[in-house]
Every structure is written in C-alpha cells, then in structure tokens.
Design a protein around this motif. Structure first.
Motif, PDB file in Angstrom:
ATOM      1  N   PHE A  29       0.860  -1.183   0.000  1.00  0.00           N
ATOM      2  CA  PHE A  29       0.000   0.000   0.000  1.00  0.00           C
ATOM      3  C   PHE A  29       0.897   1.234   0.000  1.00  0.00           C
ATOM      4  O   PHE A  29       1.698   1.412   0.918  1.00  0.00           O
ATOM      5  N   PHE A  30       0.756   2.067  -1.024  1.00  0.00           N
ATOM      6  CA  PHE A  30       1.619   3.231  -1.194  1.00  0.00           C
ATOM      7  C   PHE A  30       0.958   4.487  -0.654  1.00  0.00           C
ATOM      8  O   PHE A  30      -0.210   4.761  -0.949  1.00  0.00           O
ATOM      9  N   SER A  31       1.717   5.256   0.091  1.00  0.00           N
ATOM     10  CA  SER A  31       1.272   6.593   0.466  1.00  0.00           C
ATOM     11  C   SER A  31       1.305   7.462  -0.789  1.00  0.00           C
ATOM     12  O   SER A  31       1.971   7.139  -1.771  1.00  0.00           O
ATOM     13  N   GLY A  32       0.599   8.568  -0.732  1.00  0.00           N
ATOM     14  CA  GLY A  32       0.588   9.476  -1.867  1.00  0.00           C
ATOM     15  C   GLY A  32       1.970  10.025  -2.153  1.00  0.00           C
ATOM     16  O   GLY A  32       2.719  10.359  -1.238  1.00  0.00           O
ATOM     17  N   GLN A  33       2.296  10.104  -3.420  1.00  0.00           N
ATOM     18  CA  GLN A  33       3.546  10.705  -3.871  1.00  0.00           C
ATOM     19  C   GLN A  33       3.213  12.008  -4.580  1.00  0.00           C
ATOM     20  O   GLN A  33       2.414  12.021  -5.524  1.00  0.00           O
ATOM     21  N   ILE A  34       3.796  13.074  -4.092  1.00  0.00           N
ATOM     22  CA  ILE A  34       3.653  14.360  -4.763  1.00  0.00           C
ATOM     23  C   ILE A  34       4.971  14.651  -5.487  1.00  0.00           C
ATOM     24  O   ILE A  34       5.963  13.945  -5.281  1.00  0.00           O
ATOM     25  N   PRO A  35       5.008  15.652  -6.335  1.00  0.00           N
ATOM     26  CA  PRO A  35       6.187  15.887  -7.164  1.00  0.00           C
ATOM     27  C   PRO A  35       7.334  16.591  -6.442  1.00  0.00           C
ATOM     28  O   PRO A  35       7.778  17.675  -6.822  1.00  0.00           O
ATOM     29  N   LEU A  36       7.826  15.956  -5.401  1.00  0.00           N
ATOM     30  CA  LEU A  36       8.999  16.485  -4.696  1.00  0.00           C
ATOM     31  C   LEU A  36      10.249  15.837  -5.252  1.00  0.00           C
ATOM     32  O   LEU A  36      10.279  14.622  -5.484  1.00  0.00           O
ATOM     33  N   ASP A  37      11.285  16.641  -5.438  1.00  0.00           N
ATOM     34  CA  ASP A  37      12.588  16.132  -5.828  1.00  0.00           C
ATOM     35  C   ASP A  37      13.177  15.435  -4.600  1.00  0.00           C
ATOM     36  O   ASP A  37      13.323  16.068  -3.548  1.00  0.00           O
ATOM     37  N   PRO A  38      13.513  14.139  -4.712  1.00  0.00           N
ATOM     38  CA  PRO A  38      14.029  13.444  -3.519  1.00  0.00           C
ATOM     39  C   PRO A  38      15.356  14.000  -3.012  1.00  0.00           C
ATOM     40  O   PRO A  38      15.663  13.884  -1.830  1.00  0.00           O
ATOM     41  N   ALA A  39      16.129  14.623  -3.888  1.00  0.00           N
ATOM     42  CA  ALA A  39      17.428  15.167  -3.473  1.00  0.00           C
ATOM     43  C   ALA A  39      17.287  16.440  -2.660  1.00  0.00           C
ATOM     44  O   ALA A  39      18.056  16.681  -1.729  1.00  0.00           O
ATOM     45  N   THR A  40      16.290  17.255  -2.992  1.00  0.00           N
ATOM     46  CA  THR A  40      16.158  18.557  -2.329  1.00  0.00           C
ATOM     47  C   THR A  40      14.942  18.657  -1.413  1.00  0.00           C
ATOM     48  O   THR A  40      14.896  19.522  -0.535  1.00  0.00           O
ATOM     49  N   GLY A  41      13.949  17.815  -1.658  1.00  0.00           N
ATOM     50  CA  GLY A  41      12.700  17.908  -0.899  1.00  0.00           C
ATOM     51  C   GLY A  41      11.805  19.030  -1.384  1.00  0.00           C
ATOM     52  O   GLY A  41      10.768  19.311  -0.786  1.00  0.00           O
ATOM     53  N   ASN A  42      12.192  19.681  -2.486  1.00  0.00           N
ATOM     54  CA  ASN A  42      11.406  20.786  -3.032  1.00  0.00           C
ATOM     55  C   ASN A  42      10.498  20.314  -4.150  1.00  0.00           C
ATOM     56  O   ASN A  42      10.805  19.353  -4.857  1.00  0.00           O
ATOM     57  N   THR A 110      -9.213  20.291  -3.492  1.00  0.00           N
ATOM     58  CA  THR A 110      -9.006  21.722  -3.302  1.00  0.00           C
ATOM     59  C   THR A 110      -7.532  22.081  -3.211  1.00  0.00           C
ATOM     60  O   THR A 110      -7.090  23.083  -3.771  1.00  0.00           O
ATOM     61  N   ALA A 111      -6.768  21.264  -2.501  1.00  0.00           N
ATOM     62  CA  ALA A 111      -5.345  21.551  -2.301  1.00  0.00           C
ATOM     63  C   ALA A 111      -4.612  20.253  -1.999  1.00  0.00           C
ATOM     64  O   ALA A 111      -5.216  19.271  -1.574  1.00  0.00           O
ATOM     65  N   LEU A 112      -3.302  20.283  -2.224  1.00  0.00           N
ATOM     66  CA  LEU A 112      -2.428  19.149  -1.921  1.00  0.00           C
ATOM     67  C   LEU A 112      -1.230  19.657  -1.115  1.00  0.00           C
ATOM     68  O   LEU A 112      -0.913  20.850  -1.143  1.00  0.00           O
ATOM     69  N   PRO A 113      -0.540  18.753  -0.409  1.00  0.00           N
ATOM     70  CA  PRO A 113       0.609  19.185   0.389  1.00  0.00           C
ATOM     71  C   PRO A 113       1.652  19.935  -0.441  1.00  0.00           C
ATOM     72  O   PRO A 113       1.867  19.647  -1.615  1.00  0.00           O
ATOM     73  N   LYS A 114       2.277  20.912   0.201  1.00  0.00           N
ATOM     74  CA  LYS A 114       3.377  21.697  -0.369  1.00  0.00           C
ATOM     75  C   LYS A 114       2.976  22.480  -1.614  1.00  0.00           C
ATOM     76  O   LYS A 114       3.822  22.921  -2.376  1.00  0.00           O
ATOM     77  N   GLY A 115       1.685  22.632  -1.859  1.00  0.00           N
ATOM     78  CA  GLY A 115       1.228  23.382  -3.020  1.00  0.00           C
ATOM     79  C   GLY A 115       1.283  22.613  -4.326  1.00  0.00           C
ATOM     80  O   GLY A 115       1.187  23.198  -5.407  1.00  0.00           O
ATOM     81  N   ALA A 116       1.419  21.284  -4.254  1.00  0.00           N
ATOM     82  CA  ALA A 116       1.468  20.457  -5.462  1.00  0.00           C
ATOM     83  C   ALA A 116       0.137  20.528  -6.202  1.00  0.00           C
ATOM     84  O   ALA A 116      -0.913  20.776  -5.611  1.00  0.00           O
ATOM     85  N   ALA A 117       0.197  20.291  -7.508  1.00  0.00           N
ATOM     86  CA  ALA A 117      -1.003  20.243  -8.331  1.00  0.00           C
ATOM     87  C   ALA A 117      -1.433  18.803  -8.603  1.00  0.00           C
ATOM     88  O   ALA A 117      -2.506  18.559  -9.127  1.00  0.00           O
ATOM     89  N   PHE A 118      -0.574  17.822  -8.230  1.00  0.00           N
ATOM     90  CA  PHE A 118      -0.828  16.415  -8.542  1.00  0.00           C
ATOM     91  C   PHE A 118      -0.279  15.521  -7.449  1.00  0.00           C
ATOM     92  O   PHE A 118       0.780  15.795  -6.877  1.00  0.00           O
ATOM     93  N   GLU A 119      -0.998  14.441  -7.186  1.00  0.00           N
ATOM     94  CA  GLU A 119      -0.564  13.402  -6.258  1.00  0.00           C
ATOM     95  C   GLU A 119      -1.049  12.065  -6.771  1.00  0.00           C
ATOM     96  O   GLU A 119      -2.104  11.970  -7.409  1.00  0.00           O
ATOM     97  N   VAL A 120      -0.282  11.002  -6.529  1.00  0.00           N
ATOM     98  CA  VAL A 120      -0.677   9.648  -6.917  1.00  0.00           C
ATOM     99  C   VAL A 120      -0.430   8.714  -5.734  1.00  0.00           C
ATOM    100  O   VAL A 120       0.550   8.846  -5.011  1.00  0.00           O
TER     101      VAL A 120
END
Length: 127
Positions: A29-42, A110-120
């Motif tokens: 079971f996977f937690s949601g992945q948002i578009p964070l760069d794993p190297a920077t966390g941004n 309405t919104a996603l963590p860190k201001g992301a527009a997409f999560e899977v």
C-alpha cells in the motif's frame, strides 16, 4: 498480519508520521507521492506534466524498493487540483504503465501538500 515499512532514498522522505509504503503479505500500500525532488525535498518546477512525471518517478522508486515494478501495480489514485489538466496527466500516465492497465480513480481536490497540483497513490500485489 505483520506490516513492513518500505523506504528508499530514491523517493522523497515522508513529511509526516507515515511510511512511503507498507507491505502486508503480498500487498503493498503506497502513500501518496507528490512531485517532490528526492534530493532537495522541493516541489519540481514546471507544469502539470513535469509534476506528474516526478510523482510517477517517485512511485516507481518506492515500487522497486518494495521488490516490484509498476507492472505489479493493480490500482492507482490520481488527485489533481484542476481536473481540466486530466488529459495531460492521463498522457503522462500512459508513459509509465502498459496493458493491462491498473484500475484507477481520479479525484479533483481543493489543495495538496506543499502546493502540489498532482498526487498519486497506489496498491501493488507481488507474486
């Protein structure tokens, strides 16, 4: 049934009290992945396509850490802050998955963590 936490440095670290994924038996079971760069966390720069690719890359990395591949994924959940961008996300998803495709739900939020527009998020079953 015992649970095993899955972790990889090839995907962003959890930003709360959860695991990147949890294995129970042959199911992951996977937690949601948002578009964070794993190297920077941004959050990655660019439009919805760039965000979707980064999130799917993160999901793929956690799949590998769990001992599987995207071909083992049986269900995905897509979350978009603007459903009018669904076509672009759908095209990117087609770059990562092949037939038979996983089951899927797509939800506008309405919104996603860190201001992301997409999560899977996802569910994977291992042989």
């Amino acid at each position: 049934m015992p649970r095993t936490a899955i972790h990889t440095d090839a995907a962003p670290a959890a930003i709360g009290p959860y695991s990147q994924a949890t294995r129970a038996g042959n199911m992951v079971f996977f937690s949601g992945q948002i578009p964070l760069d794993p190297a920077t966390g941004n959050l990655v720069e660019g439009g919805i396509e760039a965000q979707a690719r980064r999130a799917f890359d993160n999901l793929k990395a956690v799949c590998v850490a769990a001992g599987g591949t995207l071909d083992d994924v049986v269900r995905v959940g897509l979350y978009l802050t603007d459903l009018s961008q669904f076509g672009a996300v759908n095209a990117v998803m087609g770059e990562y998955f092949s037939q038979p495709y996983p089951a899927r739900s797509t939800i506008e939020v309405t919104a996603l963590p860190k201001g992301a527009a997409f999560e899977v998020d996802a569910l994977m079953v291992l042989g």
